[in-house]
Scaffold this motif. Structure first.
Motif, PDB file in Angstrom:
ATOM      1  N   UNK A 198       0.802  -1.233   0.000  1.00 60.79           N
ATOM      2  CA  UNK A 198       0.000   0.000   0.000  1.00 60.79           C
ATOM      3  C   UNK A 198       0.828   1.272   0.000  1.00 60.79           C
ATOM      4  N   UNK A 199       2.155   1.126   0.091  1.00 59.40           N
ATOM      5  CA  UNK A 199       3.002   2.326   0.039  1.00 59.40           C
ATOM      6  C   UNK A 199       3.449   2.593  -1.391  1.00 59.40           C
ATOM      7  N   UNK A 200       3.349   3.850  -1.787  1.00 56.59           N
ATOM      8  CA  UNK A 200       3.938   4.261  -3.064  1.00 56.59           C
ATOM      9  C   UNK A 200       5.454   4.188  -2.929  1.00 56.59           C
ATOM     10  N   UNK A 201       5.933   4.632  -1.780  1.00 54.62           N
ATOM     11  CA  UNK A 201       7.362   4.575  -1.450  1.00 54.62           C
ATOM     12  C   UNK A 201       7.484   4.537   0.045  1.00 54.62           C
ATOM     13  N   UNK A 202       8.584   4.010   0.525  1.00 51.14           N
ATOM     14  CA  UNK A 202       8.863   4.094   1.958  1.00 51.14           C
ATOM     15  C   UNK A 202      10.365   4.031   2.159  1.00 51.14           C
ATOM     16  N   UNK A 203      10.796   4.489   3.322  1.00 51.54           N
ATOM     17  CA  UNK A 203      12.231   4.527   3.596  1.00 51.54           C
ATOM     18  C   UNK A 203      12.452   4.511   5.099  1.00 51.54           C
ATOM     19  N   UNK A 223      12.862   6.294  -5.233  1.00 53.83           N
ATOM     20  CA  UNK A 223      11.829   5.295  -5.552  1.00 53.83           C
ATOM     21  C   UNK A 223      10.759   5.913  -6.436  1.00 53.83           C
ATOM     22  N   UNK A 224      10.328   7.128  -6.080  1.00 48.64           N
ATOM     23  CA  UNK A 224       9.285   7.804  -6.876  1.00 48.64           C
ATOM     24  C   UNK A 224       9.791   8.038  -8.301  1.00 48.64           C
ATOM     25  N   UNK A 225      11.056   8.430  -8.421  1.00 49.24           N
ATOM     26  CA  UNK A 225      11.626   8.655  -9.762  1.00 49.24           C
ATOM     27  C   UNK A 225      11.479   7.401 -10.631  1.00 49.24           C
ATOM     28  N   UNK A 226      11.728   6.234 -10.013  1.00 47.40           N
ATOM     29  CA  UNK A 226      11.634   4.973 -10.767  1.00 47.40           C
ATOM     30  C   UNK A 226      10.187   4.597 -11.075  1.00 47.40           C
ATOM     31  N   UNK A 227       9.318   4.745 -10.047  1.00 46.85           N
ATOM     32  CA  UNK A 227       7.932   4.281 -10.218  1.00 46.85           C
ATOM     33  C   UNK A 227       7.056   5.260 -10.976  1.00 46.85           C
ATOM     34  N   UNK A 228       7.352   6.531 -10.844  1.00 49.01           N
ATOM     35  CA  UNK A 228       6.508   7.577 -11.467  1.00 49.01           C
ATOM     36  C   UNK A 228       7.417   8.502 -12.284  1.00 49.01           C
ATOM     37  N   UNK A 229       7.747   8.088 -13.488  1.00 48.89           N
ATOM     38  CA  UNK A 229       8.740   8.848 -14.253  1.00 48.89           C
ATOM     39  C   UNK A 229       8.347  10.311 -14.500  1.00 48.89           C
ATOM     40  N   UNK A 230       7.037  10.601 -14.478  1.00 49.63           N
ATOM     41  CA  UNK A 230       6.624  11.976 -14.746  1.00 49.63           C
ATOM     42  C   UNK A 230       6.691  12.897 -13.532  1.00 49.63           C
ATOM     43  N   UNK A 231       7.026  12.347 -12.364  1.00 53.05           N
ATOM     44  CA  UNK A 231       7.071  13.184 -11.151  1.00 53.05           C
ATOM     45  C   UNK A 231       8.186  14.228 -11.283  1.00 53.05           C
ATOM     46  N   UNK A 232       7.937  15.379 -10.696  1.00 48.71           N
ATOM     47  CA  UNK A 232       8.901  16.481 -10.763  1.00 48.71           C
ATOM     48  C   UNK A 232       9.583  16.592  -9.404  1.00 48.71           C
ATOM     49  N   UNK A 233      10.899  16.440  -9.410  1.00 51.28           N
ATOM     50  CA  UNK A 233      11.640  16.384  -8.139  1.00 51.28           C
ATOM     51  C   UNK A 233      12.341  17.715  -7.858  1.00 51.28           C
ATOM     52  N   UNK A 234      12.006  18.289  -6.723  1.00 52.14           N
ATOM     53  CA  UNK A 234      12.577  19.591  -6.340  1.00 52.14           C
ATOM     54  C   UNK A 234      13.436  19.397  -5.094  1.00 52.14           C
ATOM     55  N   UNK A 235      14.653  19.879  -5.151  1.00 55.31           N
ATOM     56  CA  UNK A 235      15.534  19.789  -3.992  1.00 55.31           C
ATOM     57  C   UNK A 235      15.671  21.182  -3.393  1.00 55.31           C
ATOM     58  N   UNK A 236      15.325  21.276  -2.132  1.00 55.40           N
ATOM     59  CA  UNK A 236      15.456  22.549  -1.409  1.00 55.40           C
ATOM     60  C   UNK A 236      16.729  22.459  -0.574  1.00 55.40           C
ATOM     61  N   UNK A 237      17.660  23.365  -0.835  1.00 57.74           N
ATOM     62  CA  UNK A 237      18.961  23.260  -0.162  1.00 57.74           C
ATOM     63  C   UNK A 237      19.282  24.523   0.624  1.00 57.74           C
ATOM     64  N   UNK A 238      20.085  24.386   1.681  1.00 54.78           N
ATOM     65  CA  UNK A 238      20.582  25.591   2.354  1.00 54.78           C
ATOM     66  C   UNK A 238      21.675  26.217   1.478  1.00 54.78           C
ATOM     67  N   UNK A 278       2.483  11.463 -18.390  1.00 51.04           N
ATOM     68  CA  UNK A 278       1.306  11.352 -17.538  1.00 51.04           C
ATOM     69  C   UNK A 278       1.632  10.653 -16.216  1.00 51.04           C
ATOM     70  N   UNK A 279       0.966  11.111 -15.145  1.00 48.21           N
ATOM     71  CA  UNK A 279       1.217  10.546 -13.827  1.00 48.21           C
ATOM     72  C   UNK A 279       0.268   9.380 -13.598  1.00 48.21           C
ATOM     73  N   UNK A 280       0.822   8.198 -13.414  1.00 51.68           N
ATOM     74  CA  UNK A 280      -0.009   7.021 -13.095  1.00 51.68           C
ATOM     75  C   UNK A 280       0.593   6.341 -11.884  1.00 51.68           C
ATOM     76  N   UNK A 281      -0.254   6.067 -10.867  1.00 49.43           N
ATOM     77  CA  UNK A 281       0.281   5.352  -9.696  1.00 49.43           C
ATOM     78  C   UNK A 281      -0.593   4.148  -9.407  1.00 49.43           C
TER      79      UNK A 281
END
Ligand code: 5GP
Length: 263
Positions: A130-135, A170-185, A260-263
């Motif tokens: 039931x998890x899309x991703x976990x860590x 994990x999301x990058x692999x499972x949901x290729x259309x996801x947009x990943x934002x890194x917030x850094x100091x 397209x986003x499919x989960x």
């Protein structure tokens, strides 16, 4: 046709450049007929009565045109303040409430900040897929449940997951259309200052904890090249950071040809 992309026709109207969805007669496009400006339509004929979002949705196999955003940031960078800023600006997003096995902190509310679950329950959810991703982070389990994410996407609502770097991978692999934002100091020195200020505010001066978070931050920063966007949260410039993330979200919402986003 290129992937799932939608056809585009560029037409000059008066002094402005208008974009119309439709078939392209390449011979007539002339100077605008380049790979960056024109996408082949492969016979796709939009219904003249359909609105542009409907056309996009149909062209991508009926998938909801909602987007998925992932926001990762080393501990202490100010992720929660940024999210509060996005809420203040009325950005319509479903922010997923994760499950965690860690204990609630003072002021945290079950079901709002996290679903606080026991290790057994966490393992059960994980076991039933039931998890899309976990860590595992700092010895605790964290996971995003699929159900509410699916529901939001089906209702055409954009989803934001505030997760650490393993979950993002994990999301990058499972949901290729996801947009990943890194917030850094702005720097590790800057992050140290933030962590020290936060410790003083909380009335707990735990230097070992600060050092541990800085080591973790270094490890997380090494994952930066796997992300799509980097936003630096400079000290005392929160509104600028919020506006940058808002700009990314708004741009991605109007991207033609997004996976397209499919989960
Ligand atoms: P905290 O315990 O400080 O709230 O969160 C620790 C880290 O876990 C943060 O980087 C946070 O973004 C991340 N996190 C929170 N929820 C999830 C989740 O569902 N999945 C993953 N992979 N990380 C999460």
């Amino acid at each position: 046709m290129v992937g799932d992309r939608v056809p585009l026709r560029l037409v000059r109207s008066g002094s402005s450049l208008a974009c119309q969805l439709g078939r392209i007669d390449r011979g007539k496009i002339g100077a605008m007929d380049g790979p960056d400006t024109v996408r082949d339509t492969d016979g796709f004929q939009p219904d003249s009565l359909a609105g542009p979002l409907e056309i996009l949705s149909r062209h991508s196999g009926g998938a909801a045109p909602a987007r998925m955003f992932v926001l990762s940031a080393p501990s202490g960078t100010g992720k929660d303040s940024v999210l509060a800023g996005l809420r203040r600006r009325n950005i319509d997003l479903h922010i997923a409430v994760a499950c965690t096995t860690r204990q609630p902190r003072p002021n945290e509310v079950d079901g709002v900040d996290y679903h606080f679950v026991g290790r057994e329950e966490f393992a059960e959810i994980r076991g039933s897929g039931e998890f899309l991703e976990d860590a595992v982070y700092a010895g605790h389990g964290y996971g995003t449940r699929l159900g509410p994410v699916r529901e939001a996407l089906n209702a055409s609502r954009d989803v934001l997951l505030k997760i650490e770097v393993q979950g993002a991978a994990t999301v990058r692999l499972k949901v290729p259309g996801a947009v990943l934002i890194f917030l850094a100091p702005a720097s590790l020195d800057d992050l140290r200052e933030r962590l020290e200020c936060a410790a003083v505010e909380r009335g707990v001066a735990d230097q070992a904890d600060i050092e541990r978070r800085l080591v973790e931050a270094r490890r997380e920063l090494a994952c930066l090249p796997g992300y799509d966007y980097l936003v630096v949260n400079h000290m005392h410039r929160l509104e600028e950071t919020v506006r940058q993330i808002e700009a990314i979200i708004l741009s991605e919402r109007t991207r033609i040809g997004a996976v397209p986003i499919r989960v």
